[in-house]
Design an enzyme around this catalytic site. Structure first.
Site, PDB file in Angstrom:
ATOM      1  CG  PHE A  27      10.868  12.415   7.553  1.00  0.00           C
ATOM      2  CD1 PHE A  27       9.629  12.962   7.854  1.00  0.00           C
ATOM      3  CD2 PHE A  27      11.287  12.430   6.232  1.00  0.00           C
ATOM      4  CE1 PHE A  27       8.832  13.535   6.872  1.00  0.00           C
ATOM      5  CE2 PHE A  27      10.505  13.006   5.243  1.00  0.00           C
ATOM      6  CZ  PHE A  27       9.281  13.551   5.559  1.00  0.00           C
ATOM      7  CD  GLU A  47       0.954   7.797   5.477  1.00  0.00           C
ATOM      8  OE1 GLU A  47       0.605   6.796   6.158  1.00  0.00           O
ATOM      9  OE2 GLU A  47       1.674   8.711   5.904  1.00  0.00           O
ATOM     10  CG  ASP A  79       1.593  14.434  14.236  1.00  0.00           C
ATOM     11  OD1 ASP A  79       2.063  13.380  14.694  1.00  0.00           O
ATOM     12  OD2 ASP A  79       1.682  14.769  13.034  1.00  0.00           O
ATOM     13  CB  SER A 132      -0.934  -0.020   1.217  1.00  0.00           C
ATOM     14  OG  SER A 132      -0.203  -0.278   2.412  1.00  0.00           O
ATOM     15  CG  HIS A 169       1.685   1.677   4.654  1.00  0.00           C
ATOM     16  ND1 HIS A 169       0.557   1.771   3.862  1.00  0.00           N
ATOM     17  CD2 HIS A 169       1.778   2.863   5.327  1.00  0.00           C
ATOM     18  CE1 HIS A 169      -0.012   2.958   4.051  1.00  0.00           C
ATOM     19  NE2 HIS A 169       0.706   3.635   4.929  1.00  0.00           N
TER      20      HIS A 169
END
Length: 285
Positions: free
Chosen positions: A212, A10, A102, A8, A262
Site C-alpha cells: 500500500f 471507507e 488511478d 467516517s 477517515h
C-alpha cells in the site's frame, strides 16, 4: 465554536461473491458506532461504477448512515458524470468524493484520459451543474502524490481543487504525523481553511502495508517496517503492534487539532473498531 469532529469509514465494492455476502455484517458492525458517513470507492476506469452504487445502497439498507460515492475523472465524459450525479441525487445522497482516479498502466501523462483531466475540473463541473446539492470532498497528499513532479506542484493541484469548490479534503494514508502538520501549516499560509481530515489505514499485515505504502508514496517509518517484518509470522502480535502504532498516530493527530479521522477499512470491521475503542471515540447512546 469549534466544529464537531468528523469520523467516517471507507468501503470498496466487493470483488467476489464471498465479499458481497460478508458486506452487510461489516456495514452493520461499523455502523453501530455511528460514523458520520461511509464513502465507497470507484474502480479504475469506471470498472466498478455499478458496484459503487450497489454498495452505497447496501450502506443505506443495513445502516441508515449517509453514503458518499467516489467519482473519478479517468475515462469520464461530462454526460456520463452528469447522469451519475443525477442518479445519486435522486437516491438522496448529498456528498461526493471527487478524485482524478488511478491511471491505466499505459498512461504516459498525469492527466486522466477522458473529458476531465484533473480533479479540479471535476469539482468545477459538479459545482457548475449541481450548485450546492452535494458537499464535495477531495484528496490531499501530505507526503506528495507519487506522480507529482514536486511538493510545490502537488500543493498547487490541491489549491486548485479548493478554489474550484471543494468543501473538505481527505488525506492519503500516512504514518508520519509531522507530514500532516506541515501540510496544514502550508494550507494556513496559503489561506486554505477547509477541513483536511487524516486518512487512517489500520496496519494488519506486513506485505500488504508495505505494498500500500509503495503504491501511494507513503513513508512507512523504518522502525515500524522492521518490527512488522520481525512479527510477520505471529499474526496476533503483528496486529497488536500495528494497531498500537496507528492508535498513537491518531491520538497525536486529534490532540493537535485534526478535524476528525477517515478510516480505510479495507472492508474489515474489527481492526477499525479496535482503533475506535483504543481512542475512546464517541460510542452510540
Amino acid at each position: 465554536m469549534a466544529s464537531p469532529l468528523s469520523f467516517s469509514f471507507e468501503l470498496f465494492p466487493p470483488r467476489t461473491p464471498e465479499g458481497v455476502a460478508k458486506l452487510p455484517a461489516v456495514i452493520g458492525q461499523l455502523a453501530a458506532v455511528r460514523p458520520h458517513y461511509f464513502s465507497v470507492t470507484y474502480g479504475a476506469g469506471g470498472s466498478t461504477q455499478d458496484g459503487t452504487y450497489d454498495t452505497l445502497m447496501a450502506v443505506v439498507e443495513h445502516s441508515g448512515t449517509e453514503g458518499a460515492p467516489h467519482l473519478t475523472c479517468v475515462g469520464s465524459t461530462r454526460a456520463h458524470v452528469g447522469e451519475l450525479l443525477n442518479r445519486y441525487k435522486a437516491a438522496g445522497f448529498k456528498r461526493i468524493v471527487a478524485l482524478r482516479g488511478d491511471l491505466p498502466a499505459t498512461a504516459s501523462s498525469p492527466a486522466a484520459p477522458g473529458e476531465f483531466r484533473y480533479a479540479n475540473e471535476l469539482v468545477g463541473f459538479i459545482r457548475e451543474t449541481q450548485g450546492d446539492a452535494f458537499k464535495i470532498e477531495v484528496a490531499a497528499y501530505p507526503e506528495m502524490h507519487p506522480q507529482a513532479p514536486s511538493p510545490g506542484a502537488d500543493f498547487e493541484h490541491f489549491r486548485r481543487k479548493v478554489e474550484a469548490g471543494a468543501d473538505a479534503a481527505l488525506t492519503q494514508l500516512f504514518y508520519n504525523a509531522d507530514a500532516y502538520f506541515d501540510f496544514m501549516e502550508r494550507c494556513g499560509k496559503a489561506g486554505i481553511a477547509i477541513p483536511v481530515v487524516p486518512g487512517i489505514m489500520p496496519i494488519t499485515g506486513y506485505a500488504n502495508i508495505v505494498r500500500f505504502c509503495a503504491n501511494c508514496g507513503a513513508d512507512l517509518p523504518r522502525w515500524v517496517r522492521l518490527r512488522l517484518e520481525q512479527l510477520q509470522d505471529d499474526k496476533q502480535a503483528l496486529l497488536d503492534f500495528g494497531l498500537d502504532v496507528v492508535t498513537r498516530l491518531c491520538e497525536t493527530l486529534l490532540s493537535n487539532g485534526a478535524p476528525g479521522l477517515h478510516f480505510y477499512t479495507v472492508n474489515q470491521a474489527e481492526p477499525t473498531l479496535r482503533l475506535w475503542k483504543n481512542l475512546a471515540l464517541p460510542a452510540p447512546v
